[in-house]
Design an enzyme around this catalytic site. Structure first.
Site, PDB file in Angstrom:
ATOM      1  N   CYS A   1       5.603   2.983   7.960  1.00  0.00           N
ATOM      2  CA  CYS A   1       5.631   4.283   8.617  1.00  0.00           C
ATOM      3  C   CYS A   1       4.422   5.109   8.185  1.00  0.00           C
ATOM      4  O   CYS A   1       3.745   4.786   7.211  1.00  0.00           O
ATOM      5  CB  CYS A   1       6.922   5.043   8.311  1.00  0.00           C
TER       6      CYS A   1
ATOM      7  N   PRO B   1       0.846  -1.200   0.000  1.00  0.00           N
ATOM      8  CA  PRO B   1       0.000   0.000   0.000  1.00  0.00           C
ATOM      9  C   PRO B   1       0.885   1.255   0.000  1.00  0.00           C
ATOM     10  O   PRO B   1       1.273   1.759   1.050  1.00  0.00           O
ATOM     11  CB  PRO B   1      -0.801  -0.136   1.300  1.00  0.00           C
TER      12      PRO B   1
ATOM     13  N   ASP C   1       6.137   2.671   1.638  1.00  0.00           N
ATOM     14  CA  ASP C   1       5.197   1.649   2.088  1.00  0.00           C
ATOM     15  C   ASP C   1       4.512   2.158   3.345  1.00  0.00           C
ATOM     16  O   ASP C   1       5.159   2.328   4.387  1.00  0.00           O
ATOM     17  CB  ASP C   1       5.965   0.346   2.355  1.00  0.00           C
ATOM     18  N   HIS C   2       3.206   2.376   3.232  1.00  0.00           N
ATOM     19  CA  HIS C   2       2.487   2.976   4.367  1.00  0.00           C
ATOM     20  C   HIS C   2       2.379   2.018   5.546  1.00  0.00           C
ATOM     21  O   HIS C   2       1.970   2.420   6.641  1.00  0.00           O
ATOM     22  CB  HIS C   2       1.088   3.412   3.919  1.00  0.00           C
ATOM     23  N   ARG C   3       2.760   0.765   5.367  1.00  0.00           N
ATOM     24  CA  ARG C   3       2.738  -0.172   6.490  1.00  0.00           C
ATOM     25  C   ARG C   3       3.918   0.045   7.430  1.00  0.00           C
ATOM     26  O   ARG C   3       3.833  -0.256   8.626  1.00  0.00           O
ATOM     27  CB  ARG C   3       2.778  -1.623   5.968  1.00  0.00           C
TER      28      ARG C   3
END
Length: 488
Positions: free
Chosen positions: A462, A285, A458-460
């Protein structure tokens, strides 16, 4: 006593499962030496010349140029063994003739990449290939080989193998080595005794059988195009020089155009990148943030560095040094996600990849331990890897292990983009072109050298605050290179 041994496509490392045949370096009927390159293949990582662990006569090749073979599939077969008679020796004891043939050189039986236990002249060969390529070969000394008369290896192997009985009752000394040739003749009702071989010492080749099939009005099975119709087919092409540059850097092969348009197979480097980018967009994501930065001071600092002499400092090396400093402040972006364990893995070393466009497609060479390198060392390594990429000389090790990637799309004359993360990394920094633009500097409008920086993350691993902090630190170092001194 001669024996035909099968050489399978070895594991070329880094978990690769298949390779595309770019160029055959030997033909059926050629005599090969131990560790002689026999085929040039392209993997998803690099171009590789594959050496053969046997010495003898090539009896069959599997796969055509442009086709793909899985690891472990038969690559070629070699008839090994020599006749008891040798050519007259010179006073110094050296036998005449330029060709060499040796005993069978069995490889390890564990991976099945080569046959084992070949008996030669009544004894079992114990020597193995000296070259080591992942999947076969050992560190043992190269086998001792004796010289023989040119062409005798093919005839000796043919005589030794011609004693097997065919289903149609044929037996006796038929000069055929390849089981494929025998089967092809049997399936089409051809008597091998009636054929004149075009190989060494009358060896019957597949081309001879296919010519006889056409002459008899029979339909050949699907395979490579046969030789031009003639009374005696031409002998296969001689062994190609392994160092010949032909075939390197060739554009992707395409199949004939259909009514729907030209169809280009996704193979090799292009296919690997397509799979990786698709996986990145499927699993990660991602989000992108960007900022414009005044690079005037950075350009001036680079000019000053290069004015003092020594190796030239590249602009991408300066951005790489800035990135390693920013990653030390924000280690979240130098990480990967372990989906199986449900964990984020922060990586201790920075192995910096950079996107490079080549004739084979997009590749990402990796500068190992970039966080420990100076700007000068980074410049030298970028130059080395870029040159290797241009000549398709990158090794699998040069293209793997990256933890963060730089993408300098400014070289294409564009200002910005939204980079796709190089899976399984967590972020990529994009660098646009540096161009003069109106800019407010010290309260006044001025023309400054401006660059747009884009960070896809990658929004997972940070949130936006961390990603924004990383990008802002990079921009601050670009605008004021002296900021880097605080962390040195």
């Amino acid at each position: 006593m001669a024996q035909v041994l099968e050489f399978r496509l070895p594991d070329l490392g880094e978990g690769l499962t298949e390779a595309e045949i770019v160029r055959w370096l030997v033909a059926v009927g050629d005599v090969v030496a131990v560790d002689q390159p026999v085929v040039e293949v392209e993997t998803a990582k690099a171009m590789v010349e594959v050496p053969c662990p046997y010495a003898g006569v090539v009896t069959a090749r599997f796969g055509e140029e442009g086709g793909e073979l899985p690891v472990g599939a038969p690559l070629l077969t070699v008839a090994v063994g020599a006749s008891d008679g040798t050519a007259g020796d010179s006073p110094g004891g050296a036998a005449s003739g330029s060709e060499q043939a040796g005993a069978a050189l069995p490889g390890p039986a564990s991976d099945g990449s080569v046959s084992s236990g070949a008996a030669v002249n009544g004894s079992t060969a114990s020597e193995t290939s000296g070259n080591v390529l992942v999947g076969y070969g050992t560190g043992a000394p190269a086998a001792r080989r004796r010289r023989i008369r040119p062409g005798t290896a093919a005839l000796d192997a043919a005589e030794a193998l011609a004693q097997e009985d065919d289903d149609d009752g044929q037996c006796g000394p038929v000069p055929v080595i390849s089981p494929l040739v025998r089967r092809l003749a049997r399936e089409h009702g051809l008597d091998l005794r009636q054929l004149a071989g075009s190989g060494p010492d009358g060896l019957i080749l597949r081309a001879d059988v296919e010519y006889a099939m056409r002459a008899a009005g029979l339909a050949a099975r699907p395979g490579p195009p046969g030789p031009p119709a003639s009374r005696t087919p031409p002998r296969p092409a001689p062994v190609a020089t392994p160092q010949a540059p032909a075939g390197r850097g060739a554009p992707p092969r395409s199949v004939p155009a259909s009514p729907g348009g030209e169809r280009i197979p996704l193979r090799g480097v292009r296919g690997a990148m397509a799979a990786k980018l698709s996986r990145s967009r499927t699993e990660i994501p991602d989000a992108t943030c960007w900022v414009d930065a005044d690079a005037t001071e950075l350009m001036a600092a680079r000019t000053a560095m290069n004015a003092v002499g020594g190796p030239k400092i590249s602009l991408v090396a300066l951005f790489a040094r800035i990135c390693t400093a920013a990653l030390a402040r924000h280690p979240e972006l130098n990480s990967t996600v372990d989906l199986a364990a449900g964990e984020i893995v922060r990586l201790p070393e920075v192995h910096l990849g950079f996107a490079a466009q080549t004739e084979r497609g997009l590749v990402v060479p990796v500068v190992k331990d970039a966080h420990r390198r100076s700007v000068e060392s980074l410049s030298e390594e970028f130059a080395r890897l870029t040159e290797a990429a241009r000549h398709s000389a990158l090794t699998p090790g040069d293209l793997t292990g990256g933890t963060f990637t730089l993408n300098n799309y400014g070289v294409f004359g564009v200002d910005g983009s939204t980079p796709i993360i190089n899976h399984p990394e967590a972020a990529m920094l994009g660098i646009g072109r540096i161009v003069p633009k109106p800019w407010v500097h010290r309260g006044e409008l001025a023309v400054r050298q401006v660059v747009q920086l884009s960070l896809t993350f990658d929004h997972r691993v940070c949130d936006g605050g961390t990603a924004g902090g990383f990008l802002r630190h990079v921009a601050d170092c670009v605008e004021q290179p002296a900021v880097l001194l605080r962390g040195l």
